[in-house]
Design a protein around this motif. Sequence first.
Motif, PDB file in Angstrom:
ATOM      1  N   PRO A   1       0.798  -1.226   0.000  1.00  0.00           N
ATOM      2  CA  PRO A   1       0.000   0.000   0.000  1.00  0.00           C
ATOM      3  C   PRO A   1       0.828   1.273   0.000  1.00  0.00           C
ATOM      4  O   PRO A   1       0.490   2.236  -0.706  1.00  0.00           O
ATOM      5  N   LEU A   2       1.900   1.320   0.743  1.00  0.00           N
ATOM      6  CA  LEU A   2       2.716   2.533   0.786  1.00  0.00           C
ATOM      7  C   LEU A   2       3.431   2.752  -0.546  1.00  0.00           C
ATOM      8  O   LEU A   2       3.537   3.881  -1.032  1.00  0.00           O
TER       9      LEU A   2
ATOM     10  N   ARG B   1       9.078   8.973  -1.334  1.00  0.00           N
ATOM     11  CA  ARG B   1      10.162   7.996  -1.412  1.00  0.00           C
ATOM     12  C   ARG B   1      10.310   7.320  -0.051  1.00  0.00           C
ATOM     13  O   ARG B   1      11.153   7.702   0.753  1.00  0.00           O
ATOM     14  N   PRO B   2       9.493   6.279   0.192  1.00  0.00           N
ATOM     15  CA  PRO B   2       9.492   5.657   1.517  1.00  0.00           C
ATOM     16  C   PRO B   2      10.734   4.863   1.871  1.00  0.00           C
ATOM     17  O   PRO B   2      10.955   4.553   3.033  1.00  0.00           O
ATOM     18  N   GLY B   3      11.555   4.538   0.889  1.00  0.00           N
ATOM     19  CA  GLY B   3      12.779   3.799   1.187  1.00  0.00           C
ATOM     20  C   GLY B   3      12.497   2.512   1.934  1.00  0.00           C
ATOM     21  O   GLY B   3      11.640   1.725   1.546  1.00  0.00           O
ATOM     22  N   ALA B   4      13.185   2.325   3.045  1.00  0.00           N
ATOM     23  CA  ALA B   4      13.066   1.088   3.817  1.00  0.00           C
ATOM     24  C   ALA B   4      11.692   0.918   4.464  1.00  0.00           C
ATOM     25  O   ALA B   4      11.358  -0.173   4.911  1.00  0.00           O
TER      26      ALA B   4
ATOM     27  N   GLY C   1       6.558   9.357   3.111  1.00  0.00           N
ATOM     28  CA  GLY C   1       6.307   7.927   3.269  1.00  0.00           C
ATOM     29  C   GLY C   1       7.066   7.307   4.419  1.00  0.00           C
ATOM     30  O   GLY C   1       7.248   6.098   4.461  1.00  0.00           O
ATOM     31  N   HIS C   2       7.505   8.135   5.367  1.00  0.00           N
ATOM     32  CA  HIS C   2       8.222   7.626   6.533  1.00  0.00           C
ATOM     33  C   HIS C   2       7.258   7.506   7.715  1.00  0.00           C
ATOM     34  O   HIS C   2       6.377   8.345   7.885  1.00  0.00           O
TER      35      HIS C   2
ATOM     36  N   LEU D   1      -0.997  10.512   5.798  1.00  0.00           N
ATOM     37  CA  LEU D   1      -1.972   9.427   5.747  1.00  0.00           C
ATOM     38  C   LEU D   1      -1.716   8.475   6.896  1.00  0.00           C
ATOM     39  O   LEU D   1      -0.653   8.524   7.529  1.00  0.00           O
ATOM     40  N   VAL D   2      -2.722   7.630   7.158  1.00  0.00           N
ATOM     41  CA  VAL D   2      -2.561   6.597   8.173  1.00  0.00           C
ATOM     42  C   VAL D   2      -2.989   5.264   7.586  1.00  0.00           C
ATOM     43  O   VAL D   2      -3.831   5.204   6.684  1.00  0.00           O
TER      44      VAL D   2
END
Length: 164
Positions: free
Chosen positions: A59-60, A70-73, A113-114, A146-147
């Motif tokens: 989802p992320l 850019r959520p990365g890890a 996205g963290h 967001l959650v």
Amino acid sequence: MTTYTARPVEPAVLKELRETDDAGRPLAPFTDDEGDAPLRCCLRRSAAGERIALVSYAPLRRWAAETGARPGAYDEQGPVFVHATECAGPDGGRYPFARPGVLRTVRRYSADGHILGGRLLEVPDTADAALDEAFAEAFADPAVALVHVRAVEYGCFLYEVRRP
């Protein structure tokens, strides 16, 4: 009071997941003999005898592709149940899968996205009010974009709520 909306997996995404899921696997539908699987396409529990599939969903990653985050890890994928073929989508109810006594995590994410934290919530009899409060608390922080609501017992993604 602000109204928050539980978002199912989008129809265009479902179409893709029903061909190849986010882990690269083809759809493997089955008949749900017992029912009660939490369906992320229509945000209800399955009925015995329905054709469903368990797919890997990120989802992320999907949200990041829309927004440029850019959520990365922090990017992760996990199992979700969906109908094996197109369905009508949600038919009402504000917050699905919120039976009194179950534990839910309301995980907060930034515009990048963290993960910004979260809240563990034991769902009371007044589930809608408790979830409204948890979402209001999350979005009171302007950094929260967001959650995700997740099931504690399996860690599975249940649905997303975006900033109103």
